[in-house]
Design an enzyme around this catalytic site. Structure first.
Site, PDB file in Angstrom:
ATOM      1  N   GLN A   1       0.825  -0.598  -0.037  1.00 33.41           N
ATOM      2  CA  GLN A   1       0.302   0.156  -0.014  1.00 33.41           C
ATOM      3  C   GLN A   1       1.234   1.530  -0.412  1.00 33.41           C
ATOM      4  O   GLN A   1       1.375   1.705   1.552  1.00 33.41           O
ATOM      5  CB  GLN A   1      -1.079   0.038   1.191  1.00 33.41           C
ATOM      6  CG  GLN A   1      -1.755   0.992   1.294  1.00 33.41           C
ATOM      7  CD  GLN A   1      -2.478   0.884   2.512  1.00 33.41           C
ATOM      8  OE1 GLN A   1      -2.184   0.842   3.543  1.00 33.41           O
ATOM      9  NE2 GLN A   1      -3.438   2.024   2.894  1.00 33.41           N
ATOM     10  N   GLY A   2       1.343   1.446  -0.538  1.00 35.22           N
ATOM     11  CA  GLY A   2       1.750   2.879  -1.597  1.00 35.22           C
ATOM     12  C   GLY A   2       0.738   4.232  -0.959  1.00 35.22           C
ATOM     13  O   GLY A   2       0.983   5.136  -1.846  1.00 35.22           O
TER      14      GLY A   2
ATOM     15  N   SER B   1       1.588   6.309   2.768  1.00 35.21           N
ATOM     16  CA  SER B   1       2.346   7.136   3.290  1.00 35.21           C
ATOM     17  C   SER B   1       3.502   7.800   2.279  1.00 35.21           C
ATOM     18  O   SER B   1       4.227   6.875   1.748  1.00 35.21           O
ATOM     19  CB  SER B   1       2.851   6.781   4.608  1.00 35.21           C
ATOM     20  OG  SER B   1       1.656   6.382   4.759  1.00 35.21           O
TER      21      SER B   1
ATOM     22  N   GLU C   1      -9.913  -0.596   5.408  1.00 35.81           N
ATOM     23  CA  GLU C   1      -8.836  -0.719   6.517  1.00 35.81           C
ATOM     24  C   GLU C   1      -9.135  -0.704   7.962  1.00 35.81           C
ATOM     25  O   GLU C   1      -8.858  -1.468   8.205  1.00 35.81           O
ATOM     26  CB  GLU C   1      -7.422   0.482   6.187  1.00 35.81           C
ATOM     27  CG  GLU C   1      -5.821   0.007   6.850  1.00 35.81           C
ATOM     28  CD  GLU C   1      -5.034   0.677   5.963  1.00 35.81           C
ATOM     29  OE1 GLU C   1      -5.252   1.870   5.369  1.00 35.81           O
ATOM     30  OE2 GLU C   1      -4.008   0.525   6.735  1.00 35.81           O
TER      31      GLU C   1
ATOM     32  N   SER D   1      -4.008   7.386  12.643  1.00 36.35           N
ATOM     33  CA  SER D   1      -3.793   7.645  14.112  1.00 36.35           C
ATOM     34  C   SER D   1      -4.846   8.043  14.937  1.00 36.35           C
ATOM     35  O   SER D   1      -5.830   8.241  14.627  1.00 36.35           O
ATOM     36  CB  SER D   1      -3.034   8.676  14.528  1.00 36.35           C
ATOM     37  OG  SER D   1      -3.657   9.225  14.097  1.00 36.35           O
TER      38      SER D   1
END
Ligand SMILES: Cc1cc2nc3c(=O)[nH]c(=O)nc-3n(C[C@H](O)[C@H](O)[C@H](O)COP(=O)(O)OP(=O)(O)OC[C@H]3O[C@@H](n4cnc5c(N)ncnc54)[C@H](O)[C@@H]3O)c2cc1C
Length: 416
Positions: A136-137, A139, A254, A390
């Protein structure tokens, strides 16, 4: 055994019948005396996972809800819960390759939702066979929470996208050969409308993947540099400029990808009860209270999971309420593993016994009650409140999109 999907109108009787099929599948394909994948030593686990994955592929259980034509089992949501729960109870992982959680939980779900018929036909079977292993790209070094402020760019050159950028924290990225990423494709557009969702092969010149060691001591993720990396113009999900929309629906998956988390946490709690006795702390009222609180929270998690599945069964994609689950589960993870450290006392400072078998998430059934296993669970739980957005970001989402509270002030300016 038959692997035919049972009727989608699964009433209680049909569900019982299906549970019987799952138990039969587990009995047929797990070794005699199997006590859970967590009980296997590293090399034995590796030897077990290959044939086990083959069995999941043969039955379609590797992608339980997908249509059979793409390699799934066509299960209903209720059947999926049964499969998740029985597999978790037996300690049998539904995903066997380290990249499978990203591949099936994220990429597969999003291709089913946004992919063209050709994309589904191409990418889904390659994921099932293990030919495509996904990272998964999203960040980047300066764009994690502020995801849409990323720098990676892609331009069309004839019938290919050419991608330049730097991604970081790709879970199991060093074991992947494809990456899905967000790139800025329209320099003139507003931030969100400037992005596209691209599918890029990693095995090509111009791509450098470097593993990163996490605080557990293992290489759990990687960083990915792309310089003039190429992918077909057809490898875009949604239209150019729709990348943010595609990414947001993926984040919903997710944050709500919890499967049978309550079963896993239930077994972790059972281990803690044993540890409590071993440490002679069963009469300690504070500890008893914390164990009881944990049991209640696991029941709440089960109810939340069931509600989410029901909504999904009714056809709605996971929405902002998935943030509620993400926050709840990961906060609980912190509390439970802190309890483990407290129970171990000074014993928590030395590493003895076998470590746990998971990369992320709660320990699978069979994980030993060792200080090594609890230490890795404790360290992993610190990461869970960061990845997938977060806790602070989840609180913002819940406040603004679920509770309708006033919007958090955003910084002015920023990169465009
Ligand atoms: C174990 C692990 C696996 C990961 N796997 C992947 C992966 O596979 N692919 C991928 O693309 N990424 C992955 N990530 C990256 C993860 O998604 C980011 O770390 C996360 O989104 C946070 O971004 P950041 O690290 O840039 O922190 P920052 O965005 O710099 O945030 C720093 C702190 O500021 C807080 N903060 C930031 N903005 C706000 C705000 N508006 N309001 C309140 N607080 C705020 C954050 O909550 C945080 O506490 C992974 C991370 C971890 C730890």
């Amino acid at each position: 055994m038959t692997t035919e999907a049972v009727s989608s109108e699964a009433g209680p009787a049909r569900l019982d019948e299906f549970r019987g099929q799952v138990l039969e599948f587990l009995a047929d394909n797990l070794p005699d005396g199997f006590r859970g994948v967590g009980a296997l030593a590293g090399d034995v686990r590796e030897a077990f996972l290959g044939p086990w994955r083959d069995a999941l592929v043969r039955t379609g259980y590797i992608a339980p809800e997908w249509p059979v034509e793409y390699g799934g089992a066509g299960l209903t949501q209720q059947q999926r819960i049964v499969l998740d729960e029985e597999s978790a109870r037996a300690g049998a992982p539904l995903w066997a390759l380290p990249t499978d959680p990203i591949g099936f939980g994220l990429l597969g779900s999003i291709v089913l939702l946004w992919g063209t018929p050709e994309q589904k036909q191409h990418f889904l079977p390659a994921l099932v066979s293990g030919e495509h292993r996904w990272a998964q790209g999203f960040s980047e070094p300066e764009a994690g929470s502020d995801l849409f402020n990323l720098r990676t760019r892609a331009v069309l050159d004839g019938d290919e996208w050419v991608v330049d950028g730097h991604k970081i924290w790709q879970t199991q990225g060093h074991k992947a050969n494809w990456i899905f990423l967000l790139a800025r494709t329209d320099p003139a557009a507003r931030n969100r409308d400037a992005l596209s969702f691209l599918l890029v092969p990693l095995d090509q010149p111009g791509v450098v993947v470097t593993p990163i060691r996490s605080m557990t001591g293992e290489e759990e993720f990687a960083e990915v540099r792309l310089e003039g990396a190429r992918t077909s113009a057809a490898n875009i999900l949604g239209a150019p400029g729709q990348g943010a929309q595609v990414a947001l629906s993926l984040l919903g998956f997710e944050r709500s990808a919890f499967g049978a988390a309550h079963v896993h946490y239930g077994s972790e709690l059972d281990r803690l009860v044993v540890l409590t006795r071993e440490q002679g702390l069963e009469d300690d009222p504070g500890i008893r209270q914390r164990l009881a609180d944990a049991r209640i929270k696991i029941e709440v998690m089960k109810a939340m999971s069931f509600q989410a599945r029901k909504r999904a069964a009714a056809g709605s994609s996971p929405g902002p309420e998935s943030s509620v689950f993400k926050l709840y589960q990961t906060t609980f993870d912190l509390t439970l593993t802190e309890l483990a450290m407290d129970l171990l006392g000074m014993g928590a400072t030395i590493t003895t016994g076998q470590p746990s078998a998971t990369v992320l998430g709660p320990d699978p059934v069979g994980t030993p009650n060792s200080s090594a296993a609890w230490q890795s669970a404790y360290l992993r739980s610190r990461a869970a409140v960061i990845y997938g957005g977060s806790s602070q970001i989840q609180r913002n989402t819940i406040g603004e999109q679920v509770l309708g509270l006033p919007r958090e002030p955003r910084p002015t300016g920023g990169r465009a």
